[in-house]
Design a protein around this motif. Structure first.
Motif, PDB file in Angstrom:
ATOM      1  N   ARG A  26      -4.081  -4.373 -14.742  1.00  0.00           N
ATOM      2  CA  ARG A  26      -3.777  -3.827 -13.264  1.00  0.00           C
ATOM      3  C   ARG A  26      -2.847  -2.627 -13.365  1.00  0.00           C
ATOM      4  O   ARG A  26      -3.132  -1.686 -13.447  1.00  0.00           O
ATOM      5  N   HIS A  27      -1.849  -2.633 -14.970  1.00  0.00           N
ATOM      6  CA  HIS A  27      -1.522  -1.465 -15.256  1.00  0.00           C
ATOM      7  C   HIS A  27      -2.032  -0.144 -16.065  1.00  0.00           C
ATOM      8  O   HIS A  27      -1.666   1.098 -15.642  1.00  0.00           O
TER       9      HIS A  27
ATOM     10  N   ARG B  25      -4.236   5.669  -5.739  1.00  0.00           N
ATOM     11  CA  ARG B  25      -4.305   4.755  -7.682  1.00  0.00           C
ATOM     12  C   ARG B  25      -4.300   3.663  -7.537  1.00  0.00           C
ATOM     13  O   ARG B  25      -4.713   2.645  -8.351  1.00  0.00           O
ATOM     14  N   ASP B  26      -2.760   3.168  -6.797  1.00  0.00           N
ATOM     15  CA  ASP B  26      -2.288   1.811  -6.961  1.00  0.00           C
ATOM     16  C   ASP B  26      -3.330   1.290  -5.866  1.00  0.00           C
ATOM     17  O   ASP B  26      -2.857  -0.462  -6.931  1.00  0.00           O
ATOM     18  N   SER B  27      -3.632   1.093  -4.791  1.00  0.00           N
ATOM     19  CA  SER B  27      -3.719  -0.473  -4.405  1.00  0.00           C
ATOM     20  C   SER B  27      -4.154   0.310  -2.870  1.00  0.00           C
ATOM     21  O   SER B  27      -4.741   1.204  -2.663  1.00  0.00           O
TER      22      SER B  27
ATOM     23  N   ARG C 275      -5.958  -0.355 -15.099  1.00  0.00           N
ATOM     24  CA  ARG C 275      -6.379   0.819 -14.660  1.00  0.00           C
ATOM     25  C   ARG C 275      -5.423   1.842 -13.911  1.00  0.00           C
ATOM     26  O   ARG C 275      -6.160   2.677 -13.590  1.00  0.00           O
ATOM     27  N   LYS C 276      -4.086   1.451 -13.410  1.00  0.00           N
ATOM     28  CA  LYS C 276      -3.299   2.453 -13.156  1.00  0.00           C
ATOM     29  C   LYS C 276      -2.766   3.583 -13.565  1.00  0.00           C
ATOM     30  O   LYS C 276      -3.415   5.178 -13.330  1.00  0.00           O
TER      31      LYS C 276
ATOM     32  N   TYR D 251       0.442  -0.952   0.174  1.00  0.00           N
ATOM     33  CA  TYR D 251      -0.459   0.174  -0.323  1.00  0.00           C
ATOM     34  C   TYR D 251       0.538   1.415   0.194  1.00  0.00           C
ATOM     35  O   TYR D 251       1.609   1.414   0.791  1.00  0.00           O
ATOM     36  N   THR D 252       0.802   1.559  -1.179  1.00  0.00           N
ATOM     37  CA  THR D 252       1.655   2.653  -1.081  1.00  0.00           C
ATOM     38  C   THR D 252       0.689   3.769  -1.761  1.00  0.00           C
ATOM     39  O   THR D 252       0.613   5.644  -0.804  1.00  0.00           O
ATOM     40  N   TYR D 253       0.696   4.412  -2.683  1.00  0.00           N
ATOM     41  CA  TYR D 253      -0.339   5.276  -3.159  1.00  0.00           C
ATOM     42  C   TYR D 253      -1.900   4.937  -3.067  1.00  0.00           C
ATOM     43  O   TYR D 253      -2.384   3.898  -4.164  1.00  0.00           O
TER      44      TYR D 253
END
Ligand SMILES: Cc1ncc(COP(=O)(O)O)c(C=O)c1O
Length: 374
Positions: free
Chosen positions: A223-224, A47-49, A226-227, A43-45
């Motif tokens: 997933r890419h 929009r990613d997760s 989606r980012k 969990y970083t940002y």
């Protein structure tokens, strides 16, 4: 432990119980997470997760592909975000894609986009496995079964085997069936894609989409995507969706029973033509549907004699919301031709059976039909 699908739906994606923690952790509202030092970890940002998506993705994967290893799920802001993510992330200029010509009415919008990017798009009807004839050299086959709104069904295993023999990937839109009605990955598909807005979450109060991918490699591209486009679900929607999965089997069973009872009642009406429900033994799709589906869905389609007749019916029905969409606990129906775009008659009704008492719903529909005929 091997369990039935109702038990699986109730427990899907739940973390190991921890003292003083809720069974289903609440939604995590976070644009960013504490992240000192190197930016690694789950969990970083935002929009990613997000931990709320992680649990929902686990849950949807358990329902779509129970017992299968290596499968990964990616949730999206809407069904169209999920559909576009697969189609636009997996193909390149010069590739060929095979779409149904009778699928969800926003699919032609994706088709236009693909063609603008230099992708060759071929189409064929869902019924009769007609897409088989278009597969030569294709990169991806897109199946929608049952199709919306015509409710035709194709043989997923047969189409997937033929597509794979020619090196194509296979995606199945599983929106109408839900994972409790049909499991595309077990039938050979590489992607099970759906609008979670409909029967999966079932309350008509949120938009959501998902893609279940056969391998981590396929999932990485999705997933890419989606980012890159940022088509992420809100944590509240993701949590509400997960909460709703616990009742998926209960809702589906009642909706399917209501849809079948309605279809039977409609079959006896002289003014009703073109009746379709894959669960009706006399439906042209019933044979193949019975082989690959475990439930036949909540949607019934039929024609009334003309636009005014259909509008009178919709206005007379008290337990049926005149609304688009389907799969909600509350029955809804619409005159599909009002949107344009679908090859349907002016009196075509797409009916979505809710979870009302069967007798009440059938009585309301029959009364509305009587009133509309006067
Ligand atoms: C078969 C099918 N796929 C995809 C979608 C798109 O889903 P959403 O409205 O959540 O974007 C729909 C919506 O009706 C649908 O019926």
């Amino acid at each position: 432990m091997s369990t039935g699908e109702g038990t699986r739906a109730v427990r899907a994606g739940l973390p190991e119980p921890q003292k003083y923690e809720p069974t289903l952790p609440g939604p995590v509202f976070a644009a960013h997470y504490h992240l000192p030092g190197e930016p690694t970890g789950p969990y970083t940002y935002g929009r990613d997760s997000n931990p709320t998506w992680t649990l929902l993705e686990q849950a949807v994967g358990e329902l779509e592909a129970p017992g299968e290893t290596g499968v990964e799920t990616v949730v999206f802001a809407s069904g169209m975000a999920a559909v576009s993510a697969v189609l636009l992330s997996q193909v390149r200029a010069g590739d060929a894609v095979v779409l149904p010509d009778d699928g969800y009415q926003a699919l032609p919008l994706v088709r236009e986009q693909l063609e603008e990017y230099g992708v060759e798009v071929r189409t064929a009807p869902t019924g009769g496995d007609a897409q088989l004839a278009e597969l030569d050299g294709a990169k991806l086959l897109w199946i929608e079964t049952p199709s919306n709104p015509g409710l035709d069904v194709c043989d997923v295993r047969r189409l997937a085997d033929a597509a794979h023999a020619g090196g194509a990937l296979v995606a199945v839109d599983n929106t109408l069936a839900t994972p409790l009605g049909q499991r595309p990955l077990a039938l050979g598909a590489d992607f099970a894609v759906a609008s979670g807005t409909k029967g999966l979450t079932g309350h008509g109060d949120l938009l959501l989409g998902y893609v279940v991918c056969r391998t981590a490699e396929l999932a990485a591209r999705v997933r890419h995507w989606r980012k890159v486009v940022g088509a992420i679900p809100g944590p509240m929607e993701a949590w509400l969706a997960h909460r709703s999965l616990a009742t998926l089997q209960l809702r589906s069973d009642r909706q399917c029973a209501n849809a079948l009872a309605l279809a039977r009642a409609l079959a006896a009406r002289a003014e009703v033509t073109g009746l379709r429900y894959p669960g009706l033994p006399e439906d042209p799709s019933h044979k193949i549907a019975s082989e690959q589906m475990r439930r036949f869905g909540s949607v019934v389609s039929f024609d009334l004699p003309g636009r005014e007749h259909a509008e009178r019916f919709l206005a007379e029905a008290r337990l049926v919301d005149d609304a688009t969409s389907f799969g909600s606990v509350r029955s809804s129906a619409e005159r599909r031709g009002r949107w344009g775009g679908d090859a349907v008659s002016e009196g075509f009704i797409r009916f979505s059976a809710g979870v009302e008492d069967t007798d009440d719903l059938v009585a309301d529909v029959l009364r509305a039909l009587d009133a509309a005929a006067d």
